[in-house]
Scaffold this motif. Structure first.
Motif, mmCIF file in Angstrom:
data_model
loop_
_atom_site.group_PDB
_atom_site.id
_atom_site.type_symbol
_atom_site.label_atom_id
_atom_site.label_comp_id
_atom_site.label_asym_id
_atom_site.label_seq_id
_atom_site.Cartn_x
_atom_site.Cartn_y
_atom_site.Cartn_z
ATOM 1 N N GLU A 1 22.222 92.073 -62.555
ATOM 2 C CA GLU A 1 22.921 93.361 -62.483
ATOM 3 C C GLU A 1 22.050 94.449 -61.862
ATOM 4 O OE1 GLU A 1 24.417 96.806 -65.530
ATOM 5 O OE2 GLU A 1 24.657 94.736 -66.189
ATOM 6 N N VAL A 2 20.780 94.512 -62.251
ATOM 7 C CA VAL A 2 19.915 95.624 -61.853
ATOM 8 C C VAL A 2 19.327 95.451 -60.457
ATOM 9 C CG1 VAL A 2 17.740 96.797 -62.400
ATOM 10 C CG2 VAL A 2 19.391 96.310 -64.201
ATOM 11 N N VAL A 3 18.789 94.291 -60.154
ATOM 12 C CA VAL A 3 18.047 94.116 -58.903
ATOM 13 C C VAL A 3 18.874 94.455 -57.661
ATOM 14 C CG1 VAL A 3 16.837 92.428 -57.457
ATOM 15 C CG2 VAL A 3 16.329 92.573 -59.906
ATOM 16 N N PRO A 4 20.110 93.985 -57.522
ATOM 17 C CA PRO A 4 20.883 94.327 -56.313
ATOM 18 C C PRO A 4 21.139 95.827 -56.145
ATOM 19 C CG PRO A 4 21.861 92.447 -57.407
ATOM 20 C CD PRO A 4 20.810 92.993 -58.337
ATOM 21 N N LYS A 5 21.143 96.578 -57.238
ATOM 22 C CA LYS A 5 21.351 98.030 -57.161
ATOM 23 C C LYS A 5 20.222 98.725 -56.414
ATOM 24 C CE LYS A 5 24.086 98.503 -61.368
ATOM 25 N NZ LYS A 5 24.143 99.066 -62.720
ATOM 26 N N TYR A 6 19.081 98.069 -56.303
ATOM 27 C CA TYR A 6 17.918 98.668 -55.646
ATOM 28 C C TYR A 6 17.742 98.187 -54.213
ATOM 29 C CZ TYR A 6 16.719 101.017 -59.891
ATOM 30 O OH TYR A 6 16.756 101.869 -60.976
ATOM 31 N N ARG B 1 13.580 85.133 -59.831
ATOM 32 C CA ARG B 1 14.867 84.643 -60.347
ATOM 33 C C ARG B 1 14.981 83.129 -60.220
ATOM 34 N NH1 ARG B 1 18.421 83.119 -62.971
ATOM 35 N NH2 ARG B 1 20.508 84.013 -63.189
ATOM 36 N N ALA B 2 14.328 82.563 -59.194
ATOM 37 C CA ALA B 2 14.400 81.116 -58.949
ATOM 38 C C ALA B 2 13.455 80.324 -59.851
ATOM 39 C CB ALA B 2 14.083 80.824 -57.483
ATOM 40 N N GLY C 1 14.881 81.217 -72.128
ATOM 41 C CA GLY C 1 16.136 81.800 -71.667
ATOM 42 C C GLY C 1 15.983 83.073 -70.855
ATOM 43 N N GLY C 2 14.744 83.474 -70.562
ATOM 44 C CA GLY C 2 14.512 84.723 -69.838
ATOM 45 C C GLY C 2 13.845 84.505 -68.490
ATOM 46 N N VAL C 3 14.061 85.453 -67.600
ATOM 47 C CA VAL C 3 13.424 85.441 -66.287
ATOM 48 C C VAL C 3 12.026 86.045 -66.444
ATOM 49 C CG1 VAL C 3 13.539 86.310 -63.916
ATOM 50 C CG2 VAL C 3 15.660 85.749 -65.139
ATOM 51 N N PRO C 4 10.965 85.272 -66.164
ATOM 52 C CA PRO C 4 9.611 85.817 -66.279
ATOM 53 C C PRO C 4 9.329 86.785 -65.120
ATOM 54 C CG PRO C 4 9.531 83.525 -65.557
ATOM 55 C CD PRO C 4 10.974 83.857 -65.793
ATOM 56 N N LEU C 5 8.923 88.006 -65.473
ATOM 57 C CA LEU C 5 8.677 89.037 -64.465
ATOM 58 C C LEU C 5 7.202 89.293 -64.222
ATOM 59 C CD1 LEU C 5 11.309 91.673 -65.638
ATOM 60 C CD2 LEU C 5 11.543 89.935 -63.832
ATOM 61 N N ALA D 1 20.758 90.757 -66.945
ATOM 62 C CA ALA D 1 20.162 92.067 -66.617
ATOM 63 C C ALA D 1 19.529 92.032 -65.225
ATOM 64 C CB ALA D 1 19.132 92.450 -67.673
ATOM 65 N N PHE D 2 18.820 90.944 -64.912
ATOM 66 C CA PHE D 2 18.199 90.796 -63.592
ATOM 67 C C PHE D 2 19.274 90.859 -62.511
ATOM 68 C CE2 PHE D 2 16.521 88.656 -59.929
ATOM 69 C CZ PHE D 2 15.162 88.914 -59.925
#
Length: 187
Positions: free
Chosen positions: A99-104, A116-117, A123-127, A96-97
């Motif tokens: 796919e979505v982030v580059p759209k912005y 992301r790094a 298993g998830g990206v901490p936001l 999801a990260f």
């Protein structure tokens, strides 16, 4: 409690009282209200984690006007308890990260690269991580209660937490427990 941290334990009003035809509050408590954890998300803040959370709102499913529900691998939460401190960690799947982030745009890609790094958590990206001192226990038989995100420009204040929503100047997102099983990637 909560204004500086942008996290509160608050009674959340029923979203649409007309849909509660049998008057039982849809299991949320007396009169359709429920005490839940609320986190303020300010898309204008200087915080790439909040920007990504706001971008992920586009993957939400609008159930009522300005009330969105997100799939647990698009945006999920995990409660953490340390003594009297209750923490909430918001996570998204790597897929999801990515796919979505580059759209912005490249500005968000660059600003959020450190998210992301970072090492994945379950298993998830901490936001975003928020915590407050509270004795409130969000545990239920199914795991944890959902978290309500209050998405509005500028910081929210506990005294008038839902006024911007009631005036149509904010959106609410209901985020359930993290579930990366459908997220796909482990990188």
């Amino acid at each position: 409690m909560g204004d500086a941290e942008q996290m509160w334990v608050a009674v959340v009003p029923a979203f649409d009282e007309d849909e509660d035809e049998d008057g039982d509050g849809a299991g949320t408590g007396e009169g359709g209200e429920a005490e839940l954890v609320v986190i303020g998300i300010d898309p204008t803040a200087d915080d790439p984690g909040q920007w990504v959370v706001n971008a992920l709102m586009d993957r939400g499913h609008e159930a009522e006007e300005c009330v969105f529900y997100l799939l647990p691998f698009d945006l999920g939460m995990r409660y953490e308890r340390a003594g009297d401190r209750l923490g909430v960690l918001l996570l998204t799947s790597p897929g999801a990260f990515d796919e979505v982030v580059p759209k912005y745009g490249e500005e968000l890609v660059a600003a959020a690269a450190h998210l992301r790094a970072a090492p994945l958590v379950d298993g998830g990206v901490p936001l975003l991580r928020r915590e407050i001192a509270t004795g409130f226990d969000p545990a239920t038989e199914e795991g944890g209660q959902p978290v309500v995100l209050l998405v509005r420009e500028g910081p929210a204040a506990g005294a008038d937490l839902f006024s911007a929503f009631e005036e149509g100047e904010a959106a609410l997102a209901v985020v359930g427990p993290w579930g990366s099983d459908e997220g796909g990637e482990d990188d």
